[in-house]
Scaffold this motif. Structure first.
Motif, PDB file in Angstrom:
ATOM      1  N   UNK A  19     -44.247  72.063  -1.492  1.00 44.28           N
ATOM      2  CA  UNK A  19     -44.630  70.948  -2.362  1.00 44.28           C
ATOM      3  C   UNK A  19     -46.140  70.832  -2.455  1.00 44.28           C
ATOM      4  N   UNK A  20     -46.818  70.882  -1.325  1.00 38.64           N
ATOM      5  CA  UNK A  20     -48.273  70.726  -1.323  1.00 38.64           C
ATOM      6  C   UNK A  20     -48.951  71.824  -2.144  1.00 38.64           C
ATOM      7  N   UNK A  21     -48.468  73.051  -2.029  1.00 43.37           N
ATOM      8  CA  UNK A  21     -49.142  74.149  -2.719  1.00 43.37           C
ATOM      9  C   UNK A  21     -48.795  74.216  -4.211  1.00 43.37           C
ATOM     10  N   UNK A  22     -47.628  73.760  -4.595  1.00 44.99           N
ATOM     11  CA  UNK A  22     -47.267  73.816  -6.017  1.00 44.99           C
ATOM     12  C   UNK A  22     -47.721  72.584  -6.785  1.00 44.99           C
ATOM     13  N   UNK A  23     -47.698  71.416  -6.160  1.00 47.72           N
ATOM     14  CA  UNK A  23     -48.207  70.223  -6.825  1.00 47.72           C
ATOM     15  C   UNK A  23     -49.716  70.326  -7.034  1.00 47.72           C
ATOM     16  N   UNK A  24     -50.396  70.953  -6.096  1.00 45.21           N
ATOM     17  CA  UNK A  24     -51.842  71.159  -6.218  1.00 45.21           C
ATOM     18  C   UNK A  24     -52.166  72.326  -7.141  1.00 45.21           C
ATOM     19  N   UNK A  25     -51.154  72.930  -7.725  1.00 45.02           N
ATOM     20  CA  UNK A  25     -51.257  74.148  -8.548  1.00 45.02           C
ATOM     21  C   UNK A  25     -52.038  75.228  -7.793  1.00 45.02           C
ATOM     22  N   UNK A  26     -51.688  75.375  -6.504  1.00 46.98           N
ATOM     23  CA  UNK A  26     -52.318  76.386  -5.660  1.00 46.98           C
ATOM     24  C   UNK A  26     -51.470  77.631  -5.520  1.00 46.98           C
ATOM     25  N   UNK A  27     -50.196  77.460  -5.160  1.00 51.67           N
ATOM     26  CA  UNK A  27     -49.250  78.570  -5.183  1.00 51.67           C
ATOM     27  C   UNK A  27     -49.104  79.371  -3.915  1.00 51.67           C
ATOM     28  N   UNK A  28     -49.878  79.087  -2.863  1.00 55.17           N
ATOM     29  CA  UNK A  28     -49.672  79.824  -1.610  1.00 55.17           C
ATOM     30  C   UNK A  28     -48.305  79.484  -1.046  1.00 55.17           C
ATOM     31  N   UNK A  29     -47.683  80.451  -0.398  1.00 55.28           N
ATOM     32  CA  UNK A  29     -46.294  80.293   0.028  1.00 55.28           C
ATOM     33  C   UNK A  29     -46.121  80.607   1.501  1.00 55.28           C
ATOM     34  N   UNK A  30     -44.982  80.211   2.032  1.00 51.32           N
ATOM     35  CA  UNK A  30     -44.609  80.550   3.406  1.00 51.32           C
ATOM     36  C   UNK A  30     -43.857  81.876   3.443  1.00 51.32           C
ATOM     37  N   UNK A  31     -43.615  82.472   2.265  1.00 57.09           N
ATOM     38  CA  UNK A  31     -42.931  83.765   2.159  1.00 57.09           C
ATOM     39  C   UNK A  31     -43.848  84.789   1.510  1.00 57.09           C
TER      40      UNK A  31
END
Length: 477
Positions: A214-226
């Motif tokens: 949620x934090x990475x997609x709402x911030x339009x950042x896109x980093x993932x845990x996968x």
């Protein structure tokens, strides 16, 4: 003299920068709680760099406070430019200690996180969860803006808050005061963050994955845990939730405020939101019909590109094999970007709309009888010739920096289209990759990508102001 950085200017910059250093130190301390929960034992790696940032910030504030120096826009711009460099530095020191990568790779990863770019050189499935959370919270804070966060929490209302707010290329005001506007943005951001976490958990994610995603997609950042990003969850429901969250992140906070106040039609009437949905529909249709990607892949990656999020479904190797047609469409989307006043990057939709309207008004002027008055409005608001020229000038300089970096990458032997894709992704703070970003890439191209990410996040002008002022100071000495 004009353009010179004087001693009193330096004091103004360092005093306010000290406050931001304290804020950055506090933010980079938060992953310690994750390290405690998962018993990772790497607390010192967070404590020392974060404590250093807080200590330096405190010393600057303590020694320079109360000198009654007036802050101007030039100071705000230089503070903003330096704040992002400092944030990336503190993050890189933590990454070096925990993951044992070299400084340049660590600085690249940290700058990518803070600027919400999302390009990564890490094998994220082998790093501690505290590092994953560090990247996520850096993106979450970076989406709002490092300086904006400090305004909302630490700075009192007044001229300083106003100048710092404008320094990060923000003009929209939800409330009469800047601090009121920033605090309202904070509440909206927190609301959508909680909503996203709940939706992801209901879709089957673990609480840790839901928080980070949620934090990475709402911030339009896109980093993932996968390593395979959103595709690693193998769920169309999660894909759909992610698309919605990406669009939310790329929509102006002013529009969100009105929607949450019950004025839902204001979102449909917003020219930037209209343009974003139209472009998503057209670009997705073109990819689906002409490149034969699945509907999910077509829509998801156009949304990811135009919102500047950089989340993806197939692995990077599959994206590299995409037809050139797809890459060109996504390049166009990554240049355009999302709404002004959102967490998105790139050129911004309002500038594209303004430039296109400007050409249209010029055609009307030529075709109309002499002396005719051409009404110039966007969404009912008057637009001046100066605003059209400023939008055009920004797009020119934005593309100029892309061109310079592109020449460097081609000189190093990278494929022309793939390297252009990577550079535009970096400067637009997107994060979609053609596999060029890696821990073994040459240092010069890597430094250029860091520079592209930096100038893209704060929209170039603050960096140019900092460089010009620094060169003037060097000439004096």
């Amino acid at each position: 003299m004009i353009g010179q950085l004087r001693k009193k200017d330096l004091f103004v910059i360092l005093e306010q920068l000290g406050l931001i250093m304290i804020g950055i130190g506090v933010v980079t301390l938060t992953p310690i709680f994750v390290a405690l929960i998962y018993n990772e034992g790497n607390y010192i790696s967070f404590l020392i760099p974060s404590g250093f940032s807080i200590l330096v910030g405190y010393i600057l504030r303590r020694s320079l406070r109360g000198k009654n120096r007036r802050m101007g826009l030039k100071h705000g711009m230089m503070i903003a430019a330096l704040a992002w460099l400092w944030a990336a530095l503190i993050g890189s020191l933590i990454l070096m200690n925990i993951t044992h990568i070299n400084f340049l790779n660590a600085y690249f990863e940290s700058m990518s996180a803070w600027t919400t770019t999302g390009l990564t050189i890490l094998n994220v499935e082998t790093v501690p969860k505290s590092v994953l959370f560090l990247r996520s919270i850096a993106q979450w804070i970076g989406g709002l803006g490092v300086v904006i966060v400090v305004i909302g929490i630490l700075i009192r209302p007044g001229t300083s808050a106003s100048k710092l707010y404008k320094s990060e290329a923000r003009e929209e005001k939800i409330k009469p005061s800047i601090t009121g506007t920033v605090k309202t943005i904070w509440w909206i951001y927190l609301f959508y963050t909680i909503l996203g976490i709940v939706l992801y958990v209901l879709a089957g994610m673990s609480i840790f994955d839901a928080i980070n995603t949620t934090m990475t997609n709402l911030s339009t950042g896109g980093m993932s845990v996968n390593n395979d990003n959103i595709g690693g969850f193998h769920s169309n429901l999660i894909n759909i939730i992610t698309m919605v969250i990406m669009i939310i992140g790329a929509t102006s906070f002013l529009v969100h405020y009105r929607v949450l106040k019950g004025k839902v039609k204001d979102m449909i009437r917003d020219i930037q939101f209209q343009a974003m949905i139209i472009i998503i529909f057209i670009f997705s249709t073109l990819i689906f019909i002409n490149a034969h990607l699945t509907t999910m892949d077509s829509v998801f990656h156009v949304i990811s590109a135009i919102t500047c999020t950089g989340s993806s479904i197939p692995p990077t190797s599959a994206q590299v094999a995409w037809p050139q047609y797809v890459k060109i469409i996504l390049i166009a989307a990554m240049i355009i970007g999302g709404s002004a006043g959102s967490t998105s990057g790139a050129v911004k939709l309002i500038r594209i709309v303004t430039i296109l309207k400007g050409y249209y008004w010029e055609l009307l002027r030529v075709l109309s009888p002499a002396g005719s008055v051409i009404p110039k409005k966007i969404s009912g608001k008057p637009v001046t010739d100066v605003e059209v020229r400023e939008a055009s000038s920004y797009v020119f300089i934005y593309l100029l920096f892309i061109f310079i970096s592109w020449l460097v990458f081609v000189q190093y032997g990278y494929d022309a289209l793939n390297s252009l894709y990577e550079i535009i992704s970096a400067q637009g703070n997107v994060g979609l990759s053609m596999g060029i970003t890696s821990p073994t890439m040459p240092q010069i191209p890597q430094i250029f990508l860091i520079f592209n990410m930096w100038i893209g996040r704060i929209e170039i002008i603050p960096v140019l102001v900092l460089i010009r002022a620094s060169l003037g100071a060097l000439k004096r000495f």
